[in-house]
Design an enzyme around this catalytic site. Structure first.
Site, mmCIF file in Angstrom:
data_model
loop_
_atom_site.group_PDB
_atom_site.id
_atom_site.type_symbol
_atom_site.label_atom_id
_atom_site.label_comp_id
_atom_site.label_asym_id
_atom_site.label_seq_id
_atom_site.Cartn_x
_atom_site.Cartn_y
_atom_site.Cartn_z
ATOM 1 N N TYR A 289 -13.432 0.116 9.790
ATOM 2 C CA TYR A 289 -12.008 0.463 9.867
ATOM 3 C C TYR A 289 -11.472 0.198 11.270
ATOM 4 C CZ TYR A 289 -7.831 3.484 9.725
ATOM 5 O OH TYR A 289 -6.556 3.985 9.798
ATOM 6 N N ILE B 147 -2.796 12.044 10.944
ATOM 7 C CA ILE B 147 -1.490 12.384 10.373
ATOM 8 C C ILE B 147 -1.650 13.511 9.359
ATOM 9 C CG2 ILE B 147 0.525 11.526 9.154
ATOM 10 C CD1 ILE B 147 0.054 10.305 11.943
ATOM 11 N N LYS C 138 -8.845 -2.741 12.678
ATOM 12 C CA LYS C 138 -7.581 -2.397 13.341
ATOM 13 C C LYS C 138 -7.457 -3.101 14.696
ATOM 14 C CE LYS C 138 -5.541 0.037 10.260
ATOM 15 N NZ LYS C 138 -4.336 -0.514 9.601
ATOM 16 N N GLY D 68 0.819 -1.212 0.000
ATOM 17 C CA GLY D 68 0.000 0.000 0.000
ATOM 18 C C GLY D 68 0.844 1.249 0.000
ATOM 19 N N GLY E 194 -0.036 5.294 -0.643
ATOM 20 C CA GLY E 194 -0.914 6.052 0.241
ATOM 21 C C GLY E 194 -0.171 7.218 0.883
ATOM 22 N N GLN E 195 -0.757 7.765 1.944
ATOM 23 C CA GLN E 195 -0.221 8.976 2.555
ATOM 24 C C GLN E 195 1.172 8.773 3.137
ATOM 25 O OE1 GLN E 195 -2.220 10.285 6.129
ATOM 26 N NE2 GLN E 195 -1.636 12.416 5.830
#
Length: 373
Positions: free
Chosen positions: A195, A225, A199, A62, A65-66
């Site tokens: 989500y 973040i 987690k 991934g 992503g950010q």
């Protein structure tokens, strides 16, 4: 197979949309372990020659992503460019592709992912593939497939090949019955988003694999973040990134949370630093497998006031998104991260004023900022 068809259709729709996708990595669904693809060790990605050293050989899933691109940059400086492989299912920008090894990796294709680990002698794996909170609520079957089934593949491969595995968690792993101010490492966790549920599942499965199979699993619960080099990607805390872009482009910002909604936040450099530090920490220094980390906590109103010191003419209005507000109201207001600070010396560098100044130093070449200064 109707659910597979529905999820696959949802993937196609998401990939075709022009919305902000920088914060998430979306992977197609296919039957696990039956992909016909064969990955040759010399054809997996460009620039495959690893240096012969004691450095870890890293795979980041991934990775577009950010956080993935920034993490790859940090790790390449430390361990060497060719020891860190960035992966995703999307086409990377030229600057990302040519900055170091990049490979196509689908976390739902167990066989292919296993071949990548074996052929490229991976020893550390950073698993960032996930759908974020608001996006996940809009497509629960897809979030369940990516966030849970993909995790199972990664756990099994990591345990089989003795990898050091990092899986990020989040403030979203807590729920409305959790203590919110502050939220300790160990407390009630009953999230109300897919989500968050995924987690908590990742935290518990990682801990189970550690005690059952000896997997070197490490996890940090990230706050919101904030970074200058990515667009908002569907998260509840993304307003704290959007305000900077809107301040520069239009001078007007419409916030989708209430002005007094307090949430823990962190600048991306602190986040990446903490991730590397916990991965490098001696195993015997870790008293737990999942840690809270924190840097600051603020409300949209407090952030807007700090931003207006740089852009006095910024106009802020509030148009509350009920879904995001409900999610935010169930999350911690402050993280208690004393265990991380004690066990492996975690210490943040950026508070709110430093955060805002740094964001504008990256984004503030616009004449609006120049005039304000």
């Amino acid at each position: 197979m109707p659910i597979v068809k529905n999820v696959s259709r949802a993937v196609s729709q998401l990939l075709q949309s022009s919305g902000c996708g920088c914060g998430i990595s979306i992977v197609p669904v296919r039957c696990i372990g039956v992909s016909p693809r064969q990955v040759a060790s010399d054809a997996s990605f460009h620039s495959v020659s690893f240096s012969e050293s004691d450095h870890p050989r890293v795979l980041i899933t991934g990775g577009l992503g950010q956080l993935g691109v920034g993490l790859a940059k940090l790790l390449r400086k430390r361990f060497g460019k060719n020891n860190v492989i960035l992966s995703d299912i999307r086409k990377p920008a030229d600057n990302v592709f040519y900055s170091g090894p990049f490979i196509y990796a689908d976390i739902l294709d167990y066989k292919n992912l296993r071949e990548i680990v074996v052929n490229n002698r991976i020893t550390w794996l950073f698993h960032y593939s996930a759908l974020l909170s608001a996006v996940g609520e809009a497509n629960v079957p897809l979030a369940r497939a990516v966030n849970i089934t993909g995790l199972h593949n990664v756990l099994d491969i990591a345990a089989e090949h003795n990898l050091r595995l990092f899986v990020p968690s989040t403030i979203g792993a807590f729920g409305p019955t959790s203590p919110r101010d502050p939220t300790p490492d160990l407390c009630i966790q009953r999230p109300r988003t897919i989500y968050g549920v995924s987690k908590v599942h990742a935290e518990l499965m990682g801990e189970y694999y550690h005690y059952r199979y000896g997997l070197d699993f490490r996890c940090l619960r990230y706050p919101g973040i904030i970074s200058a080099d990515s667009q908002p990607g569907g998260g509840t805390t993304d307003y704290a990134v959007q305000i900077f872009h809107d301040a520069i482009k239009t001078g007007k910002f419409k916030c989708n949370l209430k002005p007094d909604t307090r949430l823990p936040m962190m600048y991306i450099d602190d986040c990446l630093k903490a991730t590397l530090e916990v991965m490098e920490a001696p195993a015997d220094a870790l008293s737990m497998r999942t840690y809270n980390i924190s840097a600051m906590s603020f409300t949209p109103e407090e952030l807007a006031q700090e931003v207006q010191k740089h852009v006095p003419e910024l106009q802020v209005t509030y148009n509350v998104d009920e879904v995001r507000q409900a999610i935010a109201d169930s999350w911690p207001m402050n993280f208690d991260d004393r265990n991380a600070r004690r066990d492996w010396g975690w210490k943040h560098d950026y508070d709110l004023p430093e955060l805002v100044t740094t964001m504008f130093s990256f984004l503030g070449s616009d004449s609006r900022i120049a005039q304000a200064n």
